[in-house]
Each structure stands twice: as structure tokens, then as C-alpha cells.
Scaffold this motif. Structure first.
Motif, PDB file in Angstrom:
ATOM      1  N   PHE A 276     -40.853  26.080-110.696  1.00  0.00           N
ATOM      2  CA  PHE A 276     -40.826  26.338-109.148  1.00  0.00           C
ATOM      3  C   PHE A 276     -40.614  28.092-109.548  1.00  0.00           C
ATOM      4  O   PHE A 276     -41.265  28.957-108.727  1.00  0.00           O
ATOM      5  CB  PHE A 276     -39.243  26.230-108.808  1.00  0.00           C
ATOM      6  CG  PHE A 276     -39.565  25.078-108.182  1.00  0.00           C
ATOM      7  CD1 PHE A 276     -40.285  24.482-107.256  1.00  0.00           C
ATOM      8  CD2 PHE A 276     -38.543  23.711-108.370  1.00  0.00           C
ATOM      9  CE1 PHE A 276     -40.452  23.045-107.065  1.00  0.00           C
ATOM     10  CE2 PHE A 276     -38.416  22.554-107.822  1.00  0.00           C
ATOM     11  CZ  PHE A 276     -39.576  22.121-107.046  1.00  0.00           C
ATOM     12  N   THR A 277     -40.140  28.635-110.611  1.00  0.00           N
ATOM     13  CA  THR A 277     -40.391  30.184-110.891  1.00  0.00           C
ATOM     14  C   THR A 277     -41.703  30.620-111.081  1.00  0.00           C
ATOM     15  O   THR A 277     -42.252  31.718-110.359  1.00  0.00           O
ATOM     16  CB  THR A 277     -39.713  30.238-112.231  1.00  0.00           C
ATOM     17  OG1 THR A 277     -38.293  29.793-112.000  1.00  0.00           O
ATOM     18  CG2 THR A 277     -39.650  31.810-112.574  1.00  0.00           C
ATOM     19  N   LEU A 278     -42.494  29.623-111.822  1.00  0.00           N
ATOM     20  CA  LEU A 278     -43.917  30.074-111.728  1.00  0.00           C
ATOM     21  C   LEU A 278     -44.842  30.154-110.467  1.00  0.00           C
ATOM     22  O   LEU A 278     -45.713  30.895-110.210  1.00  0.00           O
ATOM     23  CB  LEU A 278     -44.849  29.369-112.791  1.00  0.00           C
ATOM     24  CG  LEU A 278     -44.409  29.795-114.318  1.00  0.00           C
ATOM     25  CD1 LEU A 278     -44.953  28.717-115.300  1.00  0.00           C
ATOM     26  CD2 LEU A 278     -44.877  31.066-114.632  1.00  0.00           C
ATOM     27  N   LEU A 279     -44.117  29.069-109.532  1.00  0.00           N
ATOM     28  CA  LEU A 279     -44.862  28.811-108.499  1.00  0.00           C
ATOM     29  C   LEU A 279     -44.550  30.027-107.592  1.00  0.00           C
ATOM     30  O   LEU A 279     -45.372  30.625-106.869  1.00  0.00           O
ATOM     31  CB  LEU A 279     -44.303  27.519-107.523  1.00  0.00           C
ATOM     32  CG  LEU A 279     -44.829  27.087-106.358  1.00  0.00           C
ATOM     33  CD1 LEU A 279     -46.268  27.002-106.283  1.00  0.00           C
ATOM     34  CD2 LEU A 279     -44.074  26.187-105.689  1.00  0.00           C
ATOM     35  N   GLY A 280     -43.253  30.452-107.671  1.00  0.00           N
ATOM     36  CA  GLY A 280     -42.750  31.590-106.764  1.00  0.00           C
ATOM     37  C   GLY A 280     -43.695  32.931-107.383  1.00  0.00           C
ATOM     38  O   GLY A 280     -43.851  33.914-106.437  1.00  0.00           O
ATOM     39  N   GLY A 281     -43.735  33.100-108.680  1.00  0.00           N
ATOM     40  CA  GLY A 281     -44.684  34.118-109.074  1.00  0.00           C
ATOM     41  C   GLY A 281     -45.890  34.153-108.763  1.00  0.00           C
ATOM     42  O   GLY A 281     -46.408  35.462-108.419  1.00  0.00           O
TER      43      GLY A 281
END
Length: 424
Positions: A276-281
Motif C-alpha cells: 500500500f505504501t508503494l501504491l500510494g507513492g
């Protein structure tokens, strides 16, 4: 000539620093970053309280979501009218102050036993003021920046909101664990008051509209707004694009949450958190890219290209077993999603006249929230009898088919590019 203006725009694109030198927009932007961070604090605090009490987390989160979203279905049309008739600046300040007081009251009404049920009326009322806040916020942006700056301004608002979600979720968990429930809620209240303070310092001229004399005027304005929206095909197209995006986004969220356990066998939250962090990034990066380069291309190229990139990313995600490969693909999916979502608000601001802008965004809020709730009900059921990788593949194919609709309808939005070159 339009072509010469477009060439000049390509040679001298709007820079982020140019927008941030605008003191009015800078105040609004900083206030919304802090406010979005605060939102995550109280949401994580409620989640932490549920987990601490050992309740049914999924059921309780569904109830919180229901009471938060319900006001948008009940009051969005009225909030749109108020946004077009009243001072938007006053609405924003009043909504922030009201939400700050309500958030402070939640620890008091819950009490020491910590029953979450007592908080639902307050969560619902906070939702009412959020419903009032949303169309006013997006309607006031064109009063702060020039037409050609709208896409970059909205990309900054969108990207900072995404960044705040990521940072606020992490910080909210730490604050709850270290300082407790009350501190989390009070910090959220401070964030709302900080936002109100930055908005209070805005210096902008607002159009003075006729005052509302009775409920008859409200219904007349709702009817006028609906008539405009359903006769302005471009606004309907943009609202449908927003609904498509949020249906895809929430559907993907539901599937990937199940995907982590069934395909990768994860039982801990950390690997899913990295996804989810990479998706948000990626969403952040796509939003900034759309803001910087979006006016260099036709709108149908931007919308169609980004949604088909999104489709191919989801299909590729379903095809690989490797978690490492998935980390790369998820960032690509985020970029495509951010590039598709960012221009929608800017384009509505370009099209809708000032006196109907609030009602246009209120209508968008209704469809957006409906699109966010629907996949929770539909996709959640499908995960019980369709293999999760197949379901991810079907979602990707569905997004590709939606892209055909986007390619067809977005042709009518190309004139927005020429309007964005004007500084009026």
C-alpha cells in the motif's frame, strides 16, 4: 491562435514553484495537508480502540464507514446549494471548527469503558460537515489561481492528500500506541483548527449571490443544478470518470487485501503495508506528473492512456506469483491511477460556472461515495467463490473495457486544453 498558445504553453509549462508563490493557494494547501494528517489520527485511534477491545474489526469498520458516508447521500445536494449561495470561505472555516468540537467530544461520550457505539452519532455529524466542506473546498480553488494553473494546483492538493494519508496512517498508529485515544482525537481537533486558521487568512473576492429566503429557494437551486449537470455532457462525463476510478480503486483494495493471504500466504500486516505504501507513492508520482505534463496533451490521450495503463498493470499483477515483481507492478499501477484521477477536479472547475460549481462537486461526491461503497459489497462477496487471482484478472479486463468507454467519451473534453491556456 489556439495552436500558437498551445505551443507557448508546452514551451513554458506551469511550474509547481509558480503555484506555491501564490500566498492564498499556499495557505489553503498547507492547511489541507495538516487537516488530512489529523483525519488519519482519529481514524487510526478508532481502529486501535476497536482492536484493543477485541471486537469484530471488520463489522465495526463497516459501521464507521457507513455512518461517515451516509451524509453524502442525504445532504450533498443541499451542501452544493449552500456552497453556491454562501461564502465558501465561511463554510470552510465553520465546518473545520464544528469538526474540531465534535472530535473533542468523542472521548467524552465514549467514556472509560470504551464502547464505540456512542460515537456513531458524532461520526455521522462529522460526516455532515465534511460533506459541506468538500464542494466548498474544490469550488474556491479557481478563485485562488489562474485557469492555466488549475491542473497543477489540483495535482498538489491531490498528491499532498495522498502523502498525508500515508504519513498520517503511520503516525496515527504510533500516536495511539504511545499517547492513547484522547491524545489522538485532540491532535485531530488541533489539525482542523489549524486548517480553519489558514483559510481565515485567505484574501479572495467571492461572488455575492442572492440570499436563501426559504426552503423553496433550496429546492429551486437543487433543480437548477440538476438541470445544468444533466445538460452539460462534459460534467456528466467527468463525474462518471470519477465514479469509475473509485469503483476500481476500492475493488482493487478489497481484492489485494485477500490476495496477500491466499496467494503469498502472509499473516502479518507489514508486507501488505509495503504494498500500500508503494501504491500510494505511485499515486503521488502520477498525480504530480499529470499536473506537470497534463496540459501538453489532449485530454482523451491523458484519460485513455492512463486507464489502459492501469488495466494492463492490474492484469500483469494477477499473472505473477512473485512478491518482489508485485512491488514493482504496484508502483506502476499507482502512477497510472494518479494520472487518471488528478485532472478530473481541474476539468470540472474549468467547465462549471462559479454559481454552479458547488452543486457540480456535490453531485460528484454522491457518485464517488456510491462507487466506493458498491465494490465493498460486490467484490467482497465474489472473493468467497471466485479464485482470487482470477478475480484480479477479471478486474483488469473490466478496467480495459471501461477504458473503451473513457476513450469514446473523453474526446468531448479536448476543448478544455485550449481553455486552460487562458489566464482569465
Amino acid at each position: 491562435m489556439p495552436d500558437n498558445k498551445f505551443k507557448k504553453t508546452m514551451e513554458n509549462p506551469v511550474k509547481i514553484t509558480e503555484i506555491l508563490r501564490n500566498q492564498n493557494f499556499l495557505k489553503l494547501w498547507i492547511g489541507q495537508i495538516v487537516s488530512a494528517l489529523g483525519d488519519r489520527f482519529h481514524q487510526m485511534a478508532l481502529l486501535g480502540l476497536i482492536m484493543k477491545k477485541g471486537g469484530n474489526v471488520g463489522e465495526e469498520l463497516s459501521k464507521i464507514t457507513f455512518w461517515s458516508v451516509l451524509p453524502f447521500f442525504l445532504f450533498s445536494l443541499i451542501s452544493g446549494v449552500l456552497s453556491d449561495r454562501w461564502s465558501r470561505k465561511s463554510i470552510l472555516i465553520g465546518s473545520d471548527i464544528a469538526r474540531a468540537l465534535l472530535v473533542c467530544a468523542i472521548p467524552w461520550v465514549i467514556g472509560s469503558p470504551g464502547s464505540i457505539n456512542a460515537a456513531y452519532p458524532f461520526i455521522f455529524t462529522i460526516g455532515i460537515f465534511t460533506c459541506l466542506f468538500s464542494p466548498a473546498k474544490f469550488s474556491i480553488i479557481p478563485d485562488l489561481v489562474k485557469n492555466r494553473q488549475l491542473l497543477v494546483a489540483n495535482s498538489l492538493i491531490a498528491s499532498s492528500a495522498l502523502l498525508s494519508v500515508l504519513a498520517g496512517t503511520a503516525a496515527g498508529g504510533i500516536i495511539f500506541d504511545s499517547l492513547g485515544f484522547k491524545a489522538s482525537m485532540f491532535l485531530n481537533a488541533f489539525a482542523y483548527l489549524f486548517s480553519a486558521g489558514t483559510i481565515w487568512k485567505l484574501r479572495t473576492k467571492e461572488t455575492i449571490h442572492t440570499k436563501i429566503k426559504s426552503i423553496v429557494d433550496v429546492f429551486a437551486d437543487i433543480r437548477e443544478g440538476m438541470k445544468y449537470i444533466f445538460h452539460e455532457a462534459r460534467v456528466i462525463i467527468l463525474i462518471s470518470f470519477g465514479a469509475i476510478f473509485w469503483f476500481i480503486a476500492i475493488g482493487f483494495y478489497v481484492i489485494i487485501s485477500d490476495f496477500a493471504g491466499k496467494v503469498w500466504g502472509f499473516t502479518a500486516l507489514t508486507p501488505l503495508g509495503l504494498i500500500f505504501t508503494l501504491l500510494g507513492g505511485g499515486l503521488l508520482g502520477g498525480s504530480l506528473l499529470a499536473g506537470k505534463y497534463g496540459n501538453r496533451m489532449q485530454r482523451n490521450t491523458l484519460y485513455t492512456g492512463s486507464i489502459w495503463m492501469l488495466a494492463f498493470g492490474i492484469i500483469a499483477f494477477s499473472s505473477f506469483q512473485s512478491y518482489t515483481v508485485a512491488l514493482c507492478i504496484i508502483f506502476f499501477i499507482g502512477i497510472a491511477g494518479g494520472a487518471f484521477l488528478t485532472p478530473i477536479n481541474a476539468d470540472i472547475q474549468e467547465i462549471a460556472p462559479d454559481g454552479l460549481r458547488g452543486r457540480s462537486f456535490a453531485c460528484k461526491d454522491i457518485f464517488m461515495n456510491a462507487a466506493m461503497v458498491a465494490p465493498i459489497l460486490i467484490v467482497g462477496k465474489l472473493t468467497t467463490f471466485i479464485a482470487i487471482r482470477k478475480l484480479m484478472l477479471y478486474l483488469g479486463v473490466g478496467v480495459f473495457l471501461a477504458g473503451i468507454f473513457v476513450a469514446w467519451k473523453s474526446i468531448g473534453l479536448n476543448a478544455i486544453r485550449e481553455h486552460a491556456m487562458k489566464d482569465t
